[in-house]
Motif scaffolding. Structure first.
Motif, PDB file in Angstrom:
ATOM      1  N   ARG A  41     -21.030  47.113  33.285  1.00 57.79           N
ATOM      2  CA  ARG A  41     -22.569  46.811  33.026  1.00 57.79           C
ATOM      3  C   ARG A  41     -23.230  46.184  34.413  1.00 57.79           C
ATOM      4  NH1 ARG A  41     -24.280  44.297  27.449  1.00 57.79           N
ATOM      5  NH2 ARG A  41     -23.195  45.651  26.198  1.00 57.79           N
ATOM      6  N   SER A  42     -22.416  45.600  35.175  1.00 57.57           N
ATOM      7  CA  SER A  42     -22.778  45.062  36.601  1.00 57.57           C
ATOM      8  C   SER A  42     -23.490  46.024  37.151  1.00 57.57           C
ATOM      9  CB  SER A  42     -21.306  44.423  37.480  1.00 57.57           C
ATOM     10  OG  SER A  42     -20.690  45.431  37.399  1.00 57.57           O
ATOM     11  N   GLU A  43     -22.422  47.502  37.368  1.00 57.28           N
ATOM     12  CA  GLU A  43     -23.537  47.989  38.066  1.00 57.28           C
ATOM     13  C   GLU A  43     -24.596  49.362  37.924  1.00 57.28           C
ATOM     14  OE1 GLU A  43     -19.870  51.839  39.882  1.00 57.28           O
ATOM     15  OE2 GLU A  43     -19.531  51.323  37.940  1.00 57.28           O
ATOM     16  N   ALA A  44     -25.331  48.577  37.008  1.00 53.50           N
ATOM     17  CA  ALA A  44     -26.788  48.747  36.221  1.00 53.50           C
ATOM     18  C   ALA A  44     -27.347  47.722  37.448  1.00 53.50           C
ATOM     19  CB  ALA A  44     -27.290  48.180  35.183  1.00 53.50           C
ATOM     20  N   ASP A  45     -28.464  48.389  37.479  1.00 48.49           N
ATOM     21  CA  ASP A  45     -30.045  47.931  38.592  1.00 48.49           C
ATOM     22  C   ASP A  45     -29.849  45.994  37.562  1.00 48.49           C
ATOM     23  OD1 ASP A  45     -31.472  47.428  40.958  1.00 48.49           O
ATOM     24  OD2 ASP A  45     -33.090  47.694  39.281  1.00 48.49           O
ATOM     25  N   ARG A  46     -30.425  46.164  36.838  1.00 44.48           N
ATOM     26  CA  ARG A  46     -30.293  44.832  36.321  1.00 44.48           C
ATOM     27  C   ARG A  46     -29.332  44.609  34.368  1.00 44.48           C
ATOM     28  NH1 ARG A  46     -32.600  40.107  37.473  1.00 44.48           N
ATOM     29  NH2 ARG A  46     -33.537  39.400  36.367  1.00 44.48           N
ATOM     30  N   PHE A  47     -28.504  43.934  34.598  1.00 46.94           N
ATOM     31  CA  PHE A  47     -27.692  43.833  33.844  1.00 46.94           C
ATOM     32  C   PHE A  47     -27.907  42.733  32.659  1.00 46.94           C
ATOM     33  CE2 PHE A  47     -25.142  42.339  36.699  1.00 46.94           C
ATOM     34  CZ  PHE A  47     -24.330  41.986  36.100  1.00 46.94           C
ATOM     35  N   TRP A  94      -8.825  34.927  35.161  1.00 50.75           N
ATOM     36  CA  TRP A  94      -9.338  33.265  36.409  1.00 50.75           C
ATOM     37  C   TRP A  94     -10.507  33.384  37.384  1.00 50.75           C
ATOM     38  CZ3 TRP A  94      -3.690  34.675  38.443  1.00 50.75           C
ATOM     39  CH2 TRP A  94      -2.221  34.951  37.289  1.00 50.75           C
ATOM     40  N   TRP A  95     -11.135  34.675  36.873  1.00 50.70           N
ATOM     41  CA  TRP A  95     -12.642  34.531  37.437  1.00 50.70           C
ATOM     42  C   TRP A  95     -13.847  34.437  36.870  1.00 50.70           C
ATOM     43  CZ3 TRP A  95     -12.767  36.090  42.547  1.00 50.70           C
ATOM     44  CH2 TRP A  95     -11.078  37.136  43.303  1.00 50.70           C
ATOM     45  N   GLN A  96     -14.049  33.830  37.201  1.00 49.96           N
ATOM     46  CA  GLN A  96     -16.239  34.048  36.578  1.00 49.96           C
ATOM     47  C   GLN A  96     -16.673  35.237  36.831  1.00 49.96           C
ATOM     48  OE1 GLN A  96     -19.431  34.486  37.888  1.00 49.96           O
ATOM     49  NE2 GLN A  96     -20.324  33.725  35.745  1.00 49.96           N
ATOM     50  N   PRO A  97     -17.057  35.574  36.241  1.00 52.29           N
ATOM     51  CA  PRO A  97     -17.251  37.816  36.145  1.00 52.29           C
ATOM     52  C   PRO A  97     -18.356  38.152  37.501  1.00 52.29           C
ATOM     53  CG  PRO A  97     -18.077  36.853  34.010  1.00 52.29           C
ATOM     54  CD  PRO A  97     -17.344  35.654  34.632  1.00 52.29           C
ATOM     55  N   ILE A  98     -19.607  37.326  37.432  1.00 48.66           N
ATOM     56  CA  ILE A  98     -20.375  37.369  37.999  1.00 48.66           C
ATOM     57  C   ILE A  98     -20.529  37.379  39.577  1.00 48.66           C
ATOM     58  CG2 ILE A  98     -23.186  36.919  39.022  1.00 48.66           C
ATOM     59  CD1 ILE A  98     -22.575  38.406  36.506  1.00 48.66           C
ATOM     60  N   LYS A  99     -18.849  36.580  39.960  1.00 50.55           N
ATOM     61  CA  LYS A  99     -18.353  36.127  41.512  1.00 50.55           C
ATOM     62  C   LYS A  99     -17.704  37.555  41.924  1.00 50.55           C
ATOM     63  CE  LYS A  99     -15.493  33.067  43.849  1.00 50.55           C
ATOM     64  NZ  LYS A  99     -16.268  33.224  45.165  1.00 50.55           N
ATOM     65  N   LEU A 100     -16.619  37.612  40.572  1.00 47.07           N
ATOM     66  CA  LEU A 100     -15.772  38.988  40.712  1.00 47.07           C
ATOM     67  C   LEU A 100     -16.976  40.379  40.955  1.00 47.07           C
ATOM     68  CD1 LEU A 100     -12.569  39.997  40.952  1.00 47.07           C
ATOM     69  CD2 LEU A 100     -13.281  40.163  38.521  1.00 47.07           C
ATOM     70  N   ALA A 101     -17.905  40.088  40.486  1.00 47.91           N
ATOM     71  CA  ALA A 101     -18.422  42.092  40.879  1.00 47.91           C
ATOM     72  C   ALA A 101     -19.319  42.167  41.909  1.00 47.91           C
ATOM     73  CB  ALA A 101     -19.905  41.674  39.289  1.00 47.91           C
ATOM     74  N   TYR A 114     -24.928  40.206  29.347  1.00 48.00           N
ATOM     75  CA  TYR A 114     -24.031  40.122  28.246  1.00 48.00           C
ATOM     76  C   TYR A 114     -23.641  38.871  27.612  1.00 48.00           C
ATOM     77  CZ  TYR A 114     -19.470  40.912  26.854  1.00 48.00           C
ATOM     78  OH  TYR A 114     -18.337  41.299  25.861  1.00 48.00           O
ATOM     79  N   ASP A 115     -23.987  38.942  26.530  1.00 55.11           N
ATOM     80  CA  ASP A 115     -23.952  37.672  25.282  1.00 55.11           C
ATOM     81  C   ASP A 115     -22.683  38.392  25.136  1.00 55.11           C
ATOM     82  OD1 ASP A 115     -23.803  35.426  23.740  1.00 55.11           O
ATOM     83  OD2 ASP A 115     -25.517  36.865  23.311  1.00 55.11           O
ATOM     84  N   GLY A 116     -21.412  37.243  25.598  1.00 55.60           N
ATOM     85  CA  GLY A 116     -19.410  37.064  24.303  1.00 55.60           C
ATOM     86  C   GLY A 116     -20.166  35.856  24.248  1.00 55.60           C
ATOM     87  N   LYS A 117     -18.090  36.314  23.585  1.00 51.31           N
ATOM     88  CA  LYS A 117     -18.292  34.975  23.200  1.00 51.31           C
ATOM     89  C   LYS A 117     -17.861  34.177  23.930  1.00 51.31           C
ATOM     90  CE  LYS A 117     -14.027  33.491  20.600  1.00 51.31           C
ATOM     91  NZ  LYS A 117     -12.463  33.820  19.556  1.00 51.31           N
ATOM     92  N   HIS A 118     -17.745  34.485  24.895  1.00 48.83           N
ATOM     93  CA  HIS A 118     -16.936  33.899  26.279  1.00 48.83           C
ATOM     94  C   HIS A 118     -17.775  33.777  27.011  1.00 48.83           C
ATOM     95  CE1 HIS A 118     -12.641  33.005  24.583  1.00 48.83           C
ATOM     96  NE2 HIS A 118     -13.057  34.116  24.242  1.00 48.83           N
ATOM     97  N   TYR A 119     -18.309  34.830  27.764  1.00 47.97           N
ATOM     98  CA  TYR A 119     -19.506  34.982  29.079  1.00 47.97           C
ATOM     99  C   TYR A 119     -20.550  35.041  28.315  1.00 47.97           C
ATOM    100  CZ  TYR A 119     -14.620  35.338  31.328  1.00 47.97           C
ATOM    101  OH  TYR A 119     -13.311  35.569  31.955  1.00 47.97           O
ATOM    102  N   LYS A 120     -22.130  34.872  29.121  1.00 53.28           N
ATOM    103  CA  LYS A 120     -22.546  34.528  29.011  1.00 53.28           C
ATOM    104  C   LYS A 120     -24.001  34.909  30.085  1.00 53.28           C
ATOM    105  CE  LYS A 120     -22.277  33.129  24.477  1.00 53.28           C
ATOM    106  NZ  LYS A 120     -22.455  34.094  23.551  1.00 53.28           N
TER     107      LYS A 120
END
Length: 396
Positions: A152-158, A94-101, A160-166
C-alpha cells in the motif's frame, strides 16, 4: 543467470565462549577485526563482475552480525556504481512498518536506478524477538500485515487498520524511484511447509538456502507454484543461496566441507540452542523443532546440509552443479555465500576470485528456463501436508 554475493560477518570461534556463558572474557577475535575482513570481501564484488551484494539481518550473537540490512546496503550503494543490492532477509516483525517503507524507498533512490532485491521473512530465534519486545506467536500475523502495508505504501496516500498495525493516512516521502513496482518481485524466505504456504498465498516469490536434497527442493518448488496457481498467480522461479568454495586443491576442498558443516552448527546455535526455549508449543513454529533437530546434540563438524546443494569443488565441477541445480528447481538467481564457519577470510577471497575468473562467465551465459516439473500442475500437490518438502535452511 545473475549471481550475487552474500557479504556478512561471522565471528565463528566466539560460539565457544557464548555457549559456555563466559561473557566476562573478550572474544578471541574482536568483532571489529571480523568486520574489517568482511569489508575486504564486499569491496571485491563489483570489480570481479558479480551482479549484486546481499546481506542478512541478525542481532545479538556471533552469527551473521550485520544488523540493519538497509543501513549496510546504503553504505555499499555509495561505494559502488554498477551492482544491485539484496536483502536476505529483512525480518518484518522487528520493524515499524512506516519506518521500513521509508528506508526501503530511500535505498531505492540511493541506488540511482539499480535494482533492489527485497527478500523478507518473519524470523525464528527467541532471543532476537525478545530483544525487540515482540511476541513470536504474533510473527505470522505481523508478517502478513507488513506485506500488505508495504504494498500500500506505493500509493500517493494510504492508510491501514489491522490487528497489530494502525497506519493513519500518510505518504512515503521522498517517493521511491521505482514507486509502483518496487515490491512486485518481493521474495519470501521460508524453511517449513507452513511458512511456504503463507508466502505463496501472499504472492511472494521464493528465497531459500539450499540445505535439503535437490529432489526435496524440487518437490517444494512445485508445491509452491501449485499454491500460487490455486490463488490465480503465475508460477515463480526461486532465488537460492548456496555455500561456495571454489578451488583446485583437494585438501582445501576437504577443509571447505568442514566449514560448511560448521555453518550448519552455528545456525543451529543461533536459532535453536543459545538462549533458545523449545519450539514446541510456540504457535507458528512447531515445524522448527524438526528443521533444527532441537534437543539432539550436534557436533561442530557434523554436517546437516545436503552435499549436492553446496558449491564446493573445482571450477568445472561447480559449473556442472549449478547447471544441474537450475534444471532441478528452475533456479533463476544464485546467491553465493563464500565466507562461513571458521574459514579464513583469505581462503574465502581466493575462492571468490577463482569463481569469478573461471566459473562466472559460464554461469552468466546460462539460460534460466522454468521447467515443466516446477509448474505445480499436479493437483495432488495441493493435498499434501508438505511435511517432507521443506526447501532449505534459514536464510542468513
Amino acid at each position: 543467470m545473475q549471481v550475487g554475493v552474500m557479504v556478512t560477518s561471522y565471528n565463528h570461534r566466539d560460539w565457544d565462549r557464548m555457549l559456555a556463558g563466559d561473557y566476562a572474557a573478550p572474544p578471541i577475535t574482536p568483532d571489529v577485526e571480523v568486520h574489517a575482513e568482511t569489508m575486504k570481501l564486499g569491496n571485491m564484488v563489483e570489480p570481479l563482475g558479480f551482479d549484486a551484494i546481499w546481506c542478512a539481518e541478525h542481532y545479538g550473537s556471533p552469527y551473521s552480525m550485520q544488523g540493519n540490512p538497509l543501513q549496510w546496503l546504503a553504505y555499499w550503494a555509495g561505494r559502488t556504481g554498477r551492482v544491485d543490492m539484496g536483502t536476505a532477509v529483512i525480518v518484518a516483525p522487528w520493524w515499524q512498518p512506516i519506518k521500513l517503507a521509508h528506508e526501503i524507498a530511500m535505498l531505492d533512490l540511493l541506488l540511482d536506478g539499480r535494482r533492489l532485491h527485497i527478500g523478507i521473512g518473519r524470523g525464528i530465534s527467541a532471543h532476537e524477538y525478545d530483544g525487540f519486545g515482540v511476541e513470536r506467536e504474533q510473527s505470522r500475523e505481523r508478517f502478513g500485515e507488513m506485506i500488505e502495508i508495504l504494498r500500500r505504501s506505493e500509493a500517493d496516500r494510504f492508510s491501514y487498520d489491522g490487528k497489530h498495525y494502525k497506519v493513519p493516512p500518510t505518504t512515503v516521502r521522498p517517493s521511491a524511484r521505482h514507486r509502483g513496482s518496487l515490491f512486485d518481485t518481493m521474495k519470501g524466505a521460508f524453511n517449513t511447509p507452513s511458512s511456504m504456504q503463507v508466502a505463496a498465498k501472499l504472492g511472494l516469490g521464493q528465497l531459500f538456502v539450499t540445505a535439503a536434497s535437490l529432489g526435496t527442493m524440487a518437490k517444494g518448488v512445485a508445491r509452491f507454484n501449485a499454491i500460487r496457481r490455486q490463488n490465480g498467480l503465475a508460477a515463480n522461479q526461486p532465488t537460492a543461496m548456496m555455500y561456495l568454495h571454489c578451488s583446485r586443491d583437494q585438501a582445501d576442498l576437504a577443509q571447505a566441507r568442514q566449514h560448511a558443516a560448521e555453518q550448519g552448527w552455528a545456525a543451529r546455535n543461533h536459532y535453536a540452542v543459545w538462549n533458545a526455549p523449545p519450539f514446541e508449543g510456540v504457535a507458528g513454529y512447531e515445524d522448527y523443532a524438526k528443521v533444527f533437530r532441537q534437543g539432539r546434540e550436534l557436533k561442530e563438524d557434523e554436517s546437516i546440509l545436503s552435499e549436492d546443494c553446496n558449491l564446493i569443488g573445482t571450477p568445472e565441477e561447480i559449473i556442472a552443479k549449478i547447471a544441474h541445480v537450475q534444471q532441478q528447481i528452475s533456479l533463476e538467481y544464485l546467491i553465493l555465500h563464500p565466507q562461513h564457519g571458521s574459514k579464513a577470510p583469505a581462503q574465502a577471497r581466493a575462492s571468490l576470485e577463482l569463481f569469478a575468473k573461471e566459473v562466472l562467465p559460464a554461469v552468466h551465459a546460462m539460460q534460466t528456463p522454468l521447467h515443466p516439473h516446477s509448474l505445480g500442475a499436479d493437483e495432488s500437490l495441493l493435498k499434501r501436508d508438505g511435511s517432507n518438502i521443506a526447501l532449505g535452511g534459514a536464510v542468513g
